[in-house]
Design a protein around this motif. Structure first.
Motif, PDB file in Angstrom:
ATOM      1  N   ASN A 166       0.837  -1.190   0.000  1.00 35.62           N
ATOM      2  CA  ASN A 166       0.000   0.000   0.000  1.00 35.62           C
ATOM      3  C   ASN A 166       0.877   1.246   0.000  1.00 35.62           C
ATOM      4  N   ASN A 167       0.245   2.417  -0.080  1.00 33.43           N
ATOM      5  CA  ASN A 167       1.017   3.658  -0.187  1.00 33.43           C
ATOM      6  C   ASN A 167       1.939   3.882   1.001  1.00 33.43           C
ATOM      7  N   GLN A 168       1.459   3.547   2.189  1.00 38.43           N
ATOM      8  CA  GLN A 168       2.279   3.744   3.380  1.00 38.43           C
ATOM      9  C   GLN A 168       3.525   2.868   3.348  1.00 38.43           C
ATOM     10  N   ALA A 169       3.355   1.610   2.929  1.00 36.60           N
ATOM     11  CA  ALA A 169       4.495   0.691   2.850  1.00 36.60           C
ATOM     12  C   ALA A 169       5.475   1.118   1.751  1.00 36.60           C
ATOM     13  N   ILE A 170       4.938   1.605   0.644  1.00 36.76           N
ATOM     14  CA  ILE A 170       5.809   2.077  -0.437  1.00 36.76           C
ATOM     15  C   ILE A 170       6.619   3.280   0.034  1.00 36.76           C
ATOM     16  N   ALA A 171       5.973   4.182   0.771  1.00 30.96           N
ATOM     17  CA  ALA A 171       6.676   5.359   1.289  1.00 30.96           C
ATOM     18  C   ALA A 171       7.837   4.938   2.184  1.00 30.96           C
ATOM     19  N   ARG A 172       7.610   3.946   3.047  1.00 29.22           N
ATOM     20  CA  ARG A 172       8.697   3.469   3.911  1.00 29.22           C
ATOM     21  C   ARG A 172       9.801   2.843   3.081  1.00 29.22           C
ATOM     22  N   ARG A 173       9.430   2.032   2.096  1.00 27.65           N
ATOM     23  CA  ARG A 173      10.429   1.329   1.296  1.00 27.65           C
ATOM     24  C   ARG A 173      11.309   2.303   0.507  1.00 27.65           C
ATOM     25  N   LEU A 174      10.697   3.346  -0.055  1.00 24.72           N
ATOM     26  CA  LEU A 174      11.441   4.275  -0.913  1.00 24.72           C
ATOM     27  C   LEU A 174      11.922   5.523  -0.164  1.00 24.72           C
TER      28      LEU A 174
END
Length: 230
Positions: A166-174
């Motif tokens: 999800n967007n939150q997980a993508i934000a953490r990853r990148l």
């Protein structure tokens, strides 16, 4: 006689290009389009040899229009003529099949020379973009790049969307803000002409994205209809 289709959404600039070619006996303007969709349709109807393509267009982008035109009509030469000079846009246009790239600051004589060159099968870059393009292309892998209308960052985001993050997980990853990720997802939706996350995932999977096993998704992947801001 070189048959040219002018694709430009600013009427004054489009009229200037038509006027530039009007007095040249070796050039015939066979149509003017103000959108990427209209450009694709006019190539079918008018059979130009060269498409002079702006990249910043309403509807589908000039990069996407270039990809569709060159995919269906590889004999048609696309010459990008744009104000966009960033490396990602230049490379996206070339990957989409453009044979030349000029900035709108080019002189009329430069435009005509470039038009004649791409019509003859040559590849043309403006002085300000040529060296950067050659340097960047020399470091690119040989495998064709998927979805050329997307920037590298947008491809990276879409790849993570396609494996279920999800967007939150993508934000953490990148290491990005969640708002930035939402903006990227919105841009992806607009460029791919999709309205929900599951359709975007389908497009990504068709392009070979989201298939690597090195991502850690939060549970089983179950695509759901989702607006960009969700």
């Amino acid at each position: 006689m070189i048959k040219v289709l002018v694709v430009e959404d600013h009427p004054v600039f489009a009229e200037g290009l038509v006027a530039l070619f009007h007095d040249l006996p070796e050039v015939e303007v066979v149509g003017v389009a103000a959108t990427g969709e209209a450009a694709v349709d006019l190539v079918e109807q008018a059979a130009p040899q060269v498409v002079l393509m702006d990249l910043h267009l309403p509807g589908i982008s000039g990069v996407e229009a270039t990809s569709r035109i060159t995919g269906r009509h590889p004999e048609v030469a696309v010459l990008a003529l744009t104000m966009l000079s960033d490396d990602e846009t230049v490379l996206a246009a070339i990957r989409a099949g453009a044979r030349g790239y000029l900035l709108k600051e080019a002189t009329g004589a430069d435009i005509v020379r470039s038009l004649e060159a791409v019509a003859a099968g040559q590849v043309v870059f403006g002085a300000s973009t040529g060296e950067r393009v050659l340097a960047a292309l020399s470091t690119q892998p040989g495998r064709p790049r998927p979805l050329p209308e997307l920037t590298d960052r947008e491809l990276e985001v879409l790849d993570l969307v396609a494996v279920g993050l999800n967007n939150q997980a993508i934000a953490r990853r990148l290491v990005l803000s969640e708002k930035t990720v939402r903006n990227h997802v919105s841009n992806i939706f607009a460029k791919l002409h999709v309205s929900d996350r599951s359709t975007a995932v389908a497009r990504a999977r068709d392009a070979g994205l989201g298939t690597r096993g090195d991502h850690t998704a939060p549970g089983p992947f179950r695509p759901q209809s989702e607006k960009p801001g969700s």
